[in-house]
Design a protein around this motif. Structure first.
Motif, PDB file in Angstrom:
ATOM      1  N   GLN A   1      65.361  58.417 -60.250  1.00 46.45           N
ATOM      2  CA  GLN A   1      66.698  57.835 -60.278  1.00 46.45           C
ATOM      3  C   GLN A   1      67.105  57.380 -58.868  1.00 46.45           C
ATOM      4  OE1 GLN A   1      69.210  60.849 -62.077  1.00 46.45           O
ATOM      5  NE2 GLN A   1      68.862  59.980 -64.111  1.00 46.45           N
ATOM      6  N   ALA A   2      68.058  56.491 -58.822  1.00 45.68           N
ATOM      7  CA  ALA A   2      68.573  56.022 -57.539  1.00 45.68           C
ATOM      8  C   ALA A   2      69.051  57.214 -56.706  1.00 45.68           C
ATOM      9  CB  ALA A   2      69.703  55.030 -57.753  1.00 45.68           C
ATOM     10  N   GLY A   3      68.681  57.205 -55.432  1.00 46.60           N
ATOM     11  CA  GLY A   3      69.041  58.291 -54.539  1.00 46.60           C
ATOM     12  C   GLY A   3      67.971  59.355 -54.400  1.00 46.60           C
ATOM     13  N   ASP A   4      67.007  59.351 -55.298  1.00 41.71           N
ATOM     14  CA  ASP A   4      65.928  60.336 -55.255  1.00 41.71           C
ATOM     15  C   ASP A   4      64.899  59.977 -54.196  1.00 41.71           C
ATOM     16  OD1 ASP A   4      65.706  61.166 -58.820  1.00 41.71           O
ATOM     17  OD2 ASP A   4      67.101  61.783 -57.241  1.00 41.71           O
ATOM     18  N   SER A   5      63.912  60.851 -54.052  1.00 40.46           N
ATOM     19  CA  SER A   5      62.835  60.658 -53.081  1.00 40.46           C
ATOM     20  C   SER A   5      61.477  60.706 -53.772  1.00 40.46           C
ATOM     21  CB  SER A   5      62.888  61.736 -51.996  1.00 40.46           C
ATOM     22  OG  SER A   5      64.096  61.676 -51.267  1.00 40.46           O
ATOM     23  N   LEU A   6      60.508  60.048 -53.160  1.00 44.04           N
ATOM     24  CA  LEU A   6      59.117  60.105 -53.592  1.00 44.04           C
ATOM     25  C   LEU A   6      58.239  60.076 -52.355  1.00 44.04           C
ATOM     26  CD1 LEU A   6      58.612  57.638 -56.603  1.00 44.04           C
ATOM     27  CD2 LEU A   6      58.275  60.112 -56.620  1.00 44.04           C
ATOM     28  N   ARG A   7      57.059  60.652 -52.474  1.00 42.77           N
ATOM     29  CA  ARG A   7      56.085  60.599 -51.388  1.00 42.77           C
ATOM     30  C   ARG A   7      54.782  60.036 -51.925  1.00 42.77           C
ATOM     31  NH1 ARG A   7      52.763  65.356 -48.330  1.00 42.77           N
ATOM     32  NH2 ARG A   7      52.782  64.500 -46.206  1.00 42.77           N
ATOM     33  N   LEU A   8      54.386  58.912 -51.375  1.00 45.10           N
ATOM     34  CA  LEU A   8      53.121  58.296 -51.747  1.00 45.10           C
ATOM     35  C   LEU A   8      52.026  58.745 -50.782  1.00 45.10           C
ATOM     36  CD1 LEU A   8      54.233  54.621 -52.478  1.00 45.10           C
ATOM     37  CD2 LEU A   8      54.270  56.603 -54.000  1.00 45.10           C
ATOM     38  N   SER A   9      50.826  58.900 -51.306  1.00 45.95           N
ATOM     39  CA  SER A   9      49.671  59.250 -50.486  1.00 45.95           C
ATOM     40  C   SER A   9      48.593  58.193 -50.657  1.00 45.95           C
ATOM     41  CB  SER A   9      49.104  60.616 -50.887  1.00 45.95           C
ATOM     42  OG  SER A   9      50.049  61.635 -50.707  1.00 45.95           O
ATOM     43  N   CYS A  10      47.826  57.980 -49.611  1.00 47.76           N
ATOM     44  CA  CYS A  10      46.708  57.046 -49.653  1.00 47.76           C
ATOM     45  C   CYS A  10      45.524  57.703 -48.980  1.00 47.76           C
ATOM     46  CB  CYS A  10      47.062  55.745 -48.952  1.00 47.76           C
ATOM     47  SG  CYS A  10      45.690  54.575 -48.848  1.00 47.76           S
ATOM     48  N   ALA A  11      44.541  58.084 -49.778  1.00 51.26           N
ATOM     49  CA  ALA A  11      43.349  58.739 -49.250  1.00 51.26           C
ATOM     50  C   ALA A  11      42.263  57.706 -49.021  1.00 51.26           C
ATOM     51  CB  ALA A  11      42.870  59.808 -50.225  1.00 51.26           C
ATOM     52  N   ALA A  12      41.734  57.683 -47.815  1.00 51.43           N
ATOM     53  CA  ALA A  12      40.682  56.734 -47.460  1.00 51.43           C
ATOM     54  C   ALA A  12      39.337  57.436 -47.405  1.00 51.43           C
ATOM     55  CB  ALA A  12      40.985  56.091 -46.113  1.00 51.43           C
ATOM     56  N   SER A  13      38.319  56.780 -47.918  1.00 53.43           N
ATOM     57  CA  SER A  13      36.959  57.313 -47.853  1.00 53.43           C
ATOM     58  C   SER A  13      36.020  56.166 -47.492  1.00 53.43           C
ATOM     59  CB  SER A  13      36.551  57.946 -49.180  1.00 53.43           C
ATOM     60  OG  SER A  13      36.594  56.983 -50.217  1.00 53.43           O
ATOM     61  N   GLY A  14      34.810  56.540 -47.124  1.00 55.90           N
ATOM     62  CA  GLY A  14      33.852  55.539 -46.714  1.00 55.90           C
ATOM     63  C   GLY A  14      33.840  55.399 -45.217  1.00 55.90           C
ATOM     64  N   ARG A  15      33.755  54.184 -44.711  1.00 54.82           N
ATOM     65  CA  ARG A  15      33.623  53.911 -43.291  1.00 54.82           C
ATOM     66  C   ARG A  15      34.999  53.922 -42.624  1.00 54.82           C
ATOM     67  NH1 ARG A  15      32.554  49.172 -40.278  1.00 54.82           N
ATOM     68  NH2 ARG A  15      32.934  47.942 -42.157  1.00 54.82           N
ATOM     69  N   THR A  16      35.677  55.078 -42.713  1.00 56.18           N
ATOM     70  CA  THR A  16      37.070  55.147 -42.299  1.00 56.18           C
ATOM     71  C   THR A  16      37.259  55.023 -40.799  1.00 56.18           C
ATOM     72  OG1 THR A  16      36.894  57.548 -42.274  1.00 56.18           O
ATOM     73  CG2 THR A  16      37.731  56.533 -44.282  1.00 56.18           C
ATOM     74  N   LEU A  17      36.245  55.306 -39.999  1.00 53.08           N
ATOM     75  CA  LEU A  17      36.413  55.205 -38.557  1.00 53.08           C
ATOM     76  C   LEU A  17      36.645  53.762 -38.124  1.00 53.08           C
ATOM     77  CD1 LEU A  17      33.759  57.708 -37.189  1.00 53.08           C
ATOM     78  CD2 LEU A  17      36.236  57.996 -37.346  1.00 53.08           C
ATOM     79  N   SER A  18      36.386  52.815 -38.989  1.00 55.85           N
ATOM     80  CA  SER A  18      36.588  51.417 -38.649  1.00 55.85           C
ATOM     81  C   SER A  18      37.980  50.927 -38.992  1.00 55.85           C
ATOM     82  CB  SER A  18      35.558  50.550 -39.373  1.00 55.85           C
ATOM     83  OG  SER A  18      35.812  50.567 -40.763  1.00 55.85           O
ATOM     84  N   SER A  19      38.843  51.789 -39.439  1.00 49.71           N
ATOM     85  CA  SER A  19      40.192  51.390 -39.839  1.00 49.71           C
ATOM     86  C   SER A  19      41.203  51.925 -38.843  1.00 49.71           C
ATOM     87  CB  SER A  19      40.504  51.899 -41.244  1.00 49.71           C
ATOM     88  OG  SER A  19      39.643  51.320 -42.187  1.00 49.71           O
ATOM     89  N   PRO A  20      41.559  51.123 -37.840  1.00 52.16           N
ATOM     90  CA  PRO A  20      42.508  51.595 -36.831  1.00 52.16           C
ATOM     91  C   PRO A  20      43.957  51.567 -37.288  1.00 52.16           C
ATOM     92  CG  PRO A  20      41.840  49.369 -36.341  1.00 52.16           C
ATOM     93  CD  PRO A  20      41.009  49.813 -37.504  1.00 52.16           C
TER      94      PRO A  20
END
Length: 130
Positions: free
Chosen positions: A13-32
């Motif tokens: 509902q309006a006024g509420d909160s959410l937390r999104l997550s993004c998990a990276a895998s693979g060649r992650t050291l190349s993502s600055p």
């Protein structure tokens, strides 16, 4: 290659909160840098927030500034988007993205450009009811 998996979307509902997550895998050291974009029905995909993985520099769209917070956990290769005081106009599919390269323009306008991101997640739906 880098694979991104988003989670945390839902119906709130309006006024509420959410937390999104993004998990990276693979060649992650190349993502600055990682970012969040969103796309509402019938509209273009718009920049929401981004963060540089090493120094933690953050950038926000004016529409979310003061309400959303992007963060990262480098040990877990994960980026987060904490969304507070949600509004119906925040309703969209939220996409996580990762960049292979951060050039000199990143710090001015480059972080807002979807074409500067090389990898994308599948998206997670966020729906905010009034």
């Amino acid at each position: 290659q880098v694979q991104l998996v988003e989670s945390g979307g839902g119906l709130v509902q309006a006024g509420d909160s959410l937390r999104l997550s993004c998990a990276a895998s693979g060649r992650t050291l190349s993502s600055p840098a990682m970012g969040w974009f969103r796309q509402a029905p019938g509209k273009e995909r718009d920049f929401a927030a981004s963060i540089t993985m090493r120094l933690g520099n953050t950038y926000y769209a004016d529409s979310v500034k003061g309400r959303f917070t992007i963060s990262r956990d480098t040990a877990k290769n994960t980026a987060y988007l904490q969304m507070n005081s949600l509004k119906p106009e925040d309703t969209a599919v939220y996409y996580c993205a990762a960049a292979d390269h951060v050039g000199s323009t990143w710090y001015t306008s480059g972080h807002k450009k979807s074409y500067n991101y090389n990898y994308w997640g599948q998206g997670t739906q966020v729906t905010v009811s009034s």
